[in-house]
Write a protein that holds these residues in place. Structure first.
Motif, PDB file in Angstrom:
ATOM      1  N   GLY A 150       0.783  -1.232   0.000  1.00  0.00           N
ATOM      2  CA  GLY A 150       0.000   0.000   0.000  1.00  0.00           C
ATOM      3  C   GLY A 150       0.807   1.271   0.000  1.00  0.00           C
ATOM      4  N   ASP A 151       2.088   1.205  -0.414  1.00  0.00           N
ATOM      5  CA  ASP A 151       2.940   2.394  -0.413  1.00  0.00           C
ATOM      6  C   ASP A 151       3.144   2.989  -1.797  1.00  0.00           C
ATOM      7  OD1 ASP A 151       4.510   0.467  -1.560  1.00  0.00           O
ATOM      8  OD2 ASP A 151       6.140   0.588  -0.090  1.00  0.00           O
ATOM      9  N   GLY A 152       2.412   2.459  -2.788  1.00  0.00           N
ATOM     10  CA  GLY A 152       2.524   2.972  -4.142  1.00  0.00           C
ATOM     11  C   GLY A 152       3.638   2.356  -4.957  1.00  0.00           C
ATOM     12  N   LEU A 153       4.418   1.469  -4.378  1.00  0.00           N
ATOM     13  CA  LEU A 153       5.498   0.785  -5.089  1.00  0.00           C
ATOM     14  C   LEU A 153       5.063  -0.642  -5.434  1.00  0.00           C
ATOM     15  CD1 LEU A 153       8.545   1.917  -2.895  1.00  0.00           C
ATOM     16  CD2 LEU A 153       7.710   2.948  -5.036  1.00  0.00           C
ATOM     17  N   ALA A 195      -3.000 -12.624  -7.400  1.00  0.00           N
ATOM     18  CA  ALA A 195      -3.301 -11.552  -6.452  1.00  0.00           C
ATOM     19  C   ALA A 195      -4.605 -10.857  -6.806  1.00  0.00           C
ATOM     20  CB  ALA A 195      -2.161 -10.532  -6.435  1.00  0.00           C
ATOM     21  N   GLY A 196      -5.266 -10.328  -5.797  1.00  0.00           N
ATOM     22  CA  GLY A 196      -6.471  -9.533  -5.981  1.00  0.00           C
ATOM     23  C   GLY A 196      -7.068  -9.181  -4.631  1.00  0.00           C
ATOM     24  N   ASP A 197      -7.907  -8.177  -4.603  1.00  0.00           N
ATOM     25  CA  ASP A 197      -8.567  -7.785  -3.359  1.00  0.00           C
ATOM     26  C   ASP A 197      -9.826  -8.639  -3.204  1.00  0.00           C
ATOM     27  OD1 ASP A 197      -9.510  -6.595  -1.092  1.00  0.00           O
ATOM     28  OD2 ASP A 197      -9.851  -4.619  -1.994  1.00  0.00           O
ATOM     29  N   PHE A 198      -9.653  -9.865  -2.734  1.00  0.00           N
ATOM     30  CA  PHE A 198     -10.746 -10.829  -2.698  1.00  0.00           C
ATOM     31  C   PHE A 198     -11.808 -10.469  -1.669  1.00  0.00           C
ATOM     32  CE2 PHE A 198      -7.037 -13.411  -4.131  1.00  0.00           C
ATOM     33  CZ  PHE A 198      -7.488 -13.649  -5.425  1.00  0.00           C
ATOM     34  N   ASP A 199     -11.415  -9.766  -0.590  1.00  0.00           N
ATOM     35  CA  ASP A 199     -12.393  -9.400   0.436  1.00  0.00           C
ATOM     36  C   ASP A 199     -12.789  -7.934   0.358  1.00  0.00           C
ATOM     37  OD1 ASP A 199     -10.029  -8.289   1.301  1.00  0.00           O
ATOM     38  OD2 ASP A 199      -9.885  -9.496   3.133  1.00  0.00           O
ATOM     39  N   GLU A 200     -12.268  -7.222  -0.649  1.00  0.00           N
ATOM     40  CA  GLU A 200     -12.666  -5.842  -0.955  1.00  0.00           C
ATOM     41  C   GLU A 200     -12.502  -4.909   0.239  1.00  0.00           C
ATOM     42  OE1 GLU A 200     -16.531  -6.028  -2.834  1.00  0.00           O
ATOM     43  OE2 GLU A 200     -15.853  -7.551  -4.268  1.00  0.00           O
ATOM     44  N   ASP A 201     -11.359  -5.104   0.948  1.00  0.00           N
ATOM     45  CA  ASP A 201     -11.071  -4.214   2.075  1.00  0.00           C
ATOM     46  C   ASP A 201     -10.007  -3.187   1.727  1.00  0.00           C
ATOM     47  OD1 ASP A 201      -8.810  -5.786   1.913  1.00  0.00           O
ATOM     48  OD2 ASP A 201      -8.789  -6.362   4.028  1.00  0.00           O
ATOM     49  N   GLY A 202      -9.590  -3.145   0.460  1.00  0.00           N
ATOM     50  CA  GLY A 202      -8.596  -2.181   0.011  1.00  0.00           C
ATOM     51  C   GLY A 202      -7.182  -2.699  -0.005  1.00  0.00           C
ATOM     52  N   ASP A 203      -6.931  -3.883   0.549  1.00  0.00           N
ATOM     53  CA  ASP A 203      -5.608  -4.497   0.527  1.00  0.00           C
ATOM     54  C   ASP A 203      -5.595  -5.645  -0.478  1.00  0.00           C
ATOM     55  OD1 ASP A 203      -4.577  -2.911   2.675  1.00  0.00           O
ATOM     56  OD2 ASP A 203      -5.736  -4.151   4.073  1.00  0.00           O
ATOM     57  N   ILE A 204      -4.460  -5.835  -1.134  1.00  0.00           N
ATOM     58  CA  ILE A 204      -4.335  -6.893  -2.133  1.00  0.00           C
ATOM     59  C   ILE A 204      -3.978  -8.201  -1.447  1.00  0.00           C
ATOM     60  CG2 ILE A 204      -3.124  -7.657  -4.190  1.00  0.00           C
ATOM     61  CD1 ILE A 204      -4.958  -5.270  -4.627  1.00  0.00           C
ATOM     62  N   ASP A 205      -4.823  -9.207  -1.644  1.00  0.00           N
ATOM     63  CA  ASP A 205      -4.633 -10.534  -1.067  1.00  0.00           C
ATOM     64  C   ASP A 205      -3.964 -11.452  -2.098  1.00  0.00           C
ATOM     65  OD1 ASP A 205      -6.269  -9.721   1.255  1.00  0.00           O
ATOM     66  OD2 ASP A 205      -7.921  -9.785  -0.197  1.00  0.00           O
ATOM     67  N   LEU A 206      -3.632 -12.665  -1.673  1.00  0.00           N
ATOM     68  CA  LEU A 206      -2.968 -13.623  -2.532  1.00  0.00           C
ATOM     69  C   LEU A 206      -3.703 -14.956  -2.504  1.00  0.00           C
ATOM     70  CD1 LEU A 206       0.713 -12.960  -1.381  1.00  0.00           C
ATOM     71  CD2 LEU A 206      -0.408 -12.019  -3.416  1.00  0.00           C
ATOM     72  N   ALA A 207      -3.512 -15.726  -3.568  1.00  0.00           N
ATOM     73  CA  ALA A 207      -3.950 -17.122  -3.596  1.00  0.00           C
ATOM     74  C   ALA A 207      -2.811 -17.944  -4.175  1.00  0.00           C
ATOM     75  CB  ALA A 207      -5.213 -17.280  -4.439  1.00  0.00           C
ATOM     76  N   THR A 208      -2.624 -19.133  -3.644  1.00  0.00           N
ATOM     77  CA  THR A 208      -1.532 -19.984  -4.105  1.00  0.00           C
ATOM     78  C   THR A 208      -2.004 -21.423  -4.120  1.00  0.00           C
ATOM     79  OG1 THR A 208       0.814 -20.528  -3.793  1.00  0.00           O
ATOM     80  CG2 THR A 208      -0.538 -20.346  -1.808  1.00  0.00           C
ATOM     81  N   GLY A 209      -1.254 -22.278  -4.796  1.00  0.00           N
ATOM     82  CA  GLY A 209      -1.616 -23.688  -4.869  1.00  0.00           C
ATOM     83  C   GLY A 209      -0.582 -24.464  -5.653  1.00  0.00           C
ATOM     84  N   GLY A 210      -0.837 -25.752  -5.780  1.00  0.00           N
ATOM     85  CA  GLY A 210       0.068 -26.626  -6.500  1.00  0.00           C
ATOM     86  C   GLY A 210      -0.568 -27.976  -6.716  1.00  0.00           C
ATOM     87  N   LEU A 211       0.196 -28.891  -7.295  1.00  0.00           N
ATOM     88  CA  LEU A 211      -0.324 -30.208  -7.591  1.00  0.00           C
ATOM     89  C   LEU A 211      -0.701 -30.944  -6.314  1.00  0.00           C
ATOM     90  CD1 LEU A 211       2.132 -31.341 -10.392  1.00  0.00           C
ATOM     91  CD2 LEU A 211      -0.144 -30.367 -10.623  1.00  0.00           C
TER      92      LEU A 211
END
Length: 493
Positions: A150-153, A195-211
């Protein structure tokens, strides 16, 4: 007489009744040698000429190979950039906010390499740093590049294959990166991150996974502090991407799901929770995936590479977040990644995939709506796999056209059924689409369980003349012993 010649005799001898309907997307495939064991591809205009260029992660030479876009779907070699070791992943992305694309590469010795672009095709070496500070060599294999603090970078998030972890590298104002924030997933070979704001709180969340593991949700609790929120039930796969697939304003998750041979879609509610996923068939063991509006109707579609089938599957959105395996197109080998961009300026998204085992890239030029229409009515194999019958070519007098049956994994041969009228009658547990005016049995499938059937369209067929085709084949595990492709409607031009 050969089966293809017999089919043409049948077409030429039957009566025709012209009519017109809209067709599926048509693509023109080609390939070119792109390096030595290319692992990954990324499209973007790195030289500022408004034509997409291509970056290829070259596994054998520890480099990124650059290819300049010509503007017609072809590329010319444009030099190489060094990476630290075997190059696993590459991304063309603006890392420093100057509107010029940079090169981000992940290598098998755990290094992340950056080359800063000048916007005119030149690059200067940027920082090199480790994807993780502990554990096995992390093999950074997938990136999500977004401002998570959230620092613009712009920060770099990566999935680390061998280290069973994801890491978040926060960008600093001086162009370097802070030591990573690492989340460990013991015993899980993570293959993907998005990545995406999945809970729409203004912060970018992550999702991960694998085989073999559930897709995990990682909540951003502010200022780059992360907490694992658990997996989405029944949701495993190779690659995950976030997109609003159903058009309701909330981010959904899409996964190329090897266990279910399709694209698994979990609809998001905007609060960080998701519906149980459903699967859209997408060929045999889908791997790479790109989410893009391929047909220009405003809805997001999917192109997925498939393992062991040498095909790229096209899944079209029905406008409500569902979809159909619309077609499958030949590529030259096993492809792990695929990207989309308008390569020729016609307003349609074209596709480029890597082909690891043939040292090449496949290009699918989007030709727009063609004379072929998928009419549905697949009778799935007992495994849940759906065979895809694709038509390509213009259906004009003397033109070369191709029928391509893909993913018929349960059989060694197929039966070709052609009709000059639509039947749509129950048959062997499925639907026989064509009125069976011509039947050709014993057509052999290749080692990948596909069948390519080229033919020349006869002269003298009135424009607008329709015909229907379907392929049937044995599946001993199905109740009545058969499976079938979708029906395919062609229309003479």
């Amino acid at each position: 007489m050969s089966p293809s010649r017999l089919a043409l005799v049948g077409l030429a001898c039957l009566a025709f009744v012209p009519c017109a309907v809209a067709g599926e997307l048509d693509f023109a495939p080609s390939s070119f040698l792109a390096g030595s064991q290319p692992n990954s591809v990324s499209l973007g205009d790195y030289d500022g000429d408004s034509i997409p260029d291509l970056a290829v992660a070259d596994g054998n030479t520890a480099t990124v190979k650059l290819w300049k876009g010509v503007g017609d779907g072809t590329f010319t070699a444009d030099g190489t950039l060094p990476a630290a070791s075997q190059t696993l992943a590459v991304l063309l992305v603006d890392l420093d906010g100057d509107s010029d694309l940079d090169v981000l590469a992940g290598s098998s010795n755990a290094d992340i390499t950056i080359h800063r672009g000048d916007g005119a095709g030149g690059f200067t070496a940027g920082p090199i740093f480790k994807a993780a500070l502990s554990g096995s060599p992390p093999d950074p294999i997938d990136f999500a590049v977004v401002d998570v603090s959230g620092d613009g970078l712009v920060d770099i998030c990566c999935a680390n294959w061998q280290a069973n972890s994801i890491s978040v590298h926060r960008a600093l104002a001086n162009g370097t990166y802070a030591p990573p924030i690492t989340l460990l997933y013991p015993g899980i070979l993570l293959r993907t991150i998005c990545a995406g704001d999945f809970d729409e709180d203004g912060d970018i969340d992550l999702a991960t996974g694998g085989l073999g593991t559930l897709v995990r949700m990682v909540d951003n609790q502010g200022a780059g502090v992360f907490a694992d929120k658990g997996g989405i039930s029944g949701y495993t796969g190779w690659l995950a991407r976030a997109a609003d697939f159903d058009g309701d304003g909330h981010l959904d998750l899409l996964v190329s799901s090897i266990p279910t041979n399709g694209v698994a879609v979990a609809r998001g509610h905007g609060d960080g929770t998701f519906d149980a996923p459903f699967t859209i068939p997408a060929g045999y063991q889908p791997l790479g995936m790109v989410v893009e509006d391929l047909d220009g109707d405003g809805d997001l579609d999917v192109a997925a590479t498939t393992s062991l089938s040498n095909r790229i599957a096209i899944v079209t959105n029905d406008g409500a977040g569902g979809g159909t395996l619309a077609s499958a197109w030949t590529n030259t080998g096993d492809a792990y990644t695929i990207d989309a961009a308008d390569l020729d300026g016609d307003g349609l998204a074209d596709l480029v995939s890597n082909e690891f085992d043939t040292d090449s890239c496949t290009v699918l030029m989007n030709l727009g709506e063609g004379p072929w229409t998928n009419t549905g009515a697949v009778l799935g194999q007992a495994s849940g796999l759906h065979a895809a019958l694709t038509g390509s070519g213009p259906l004009t007098a003397g033109s070369t056209n191709v029928l391509d049956l893909a993913f018929a994994r349960s059989a060694t041969s197929a039966v070709f059924v052609l009709g000059l009228s639509l039947l749509d009658a129950p048959f062997k547990g499925g639907v026989l689409v064509p009125n069976p005016d011509l039947i050709v049995a014993g057509l052999p499938l290749d080692a990948q369980k596909n069948l390519i059937f080229p033919f020349a369209w006869p002269a003298g067929v009135p424009a607008g003349t329709p015909f229907w085709i379907q392929e049937w084949f044995t599946d001993a595990s199905n109740p009545l012993g058969f499976a079938a492709s979708n029906g395919l409607r062609g229309e003479a031009q």
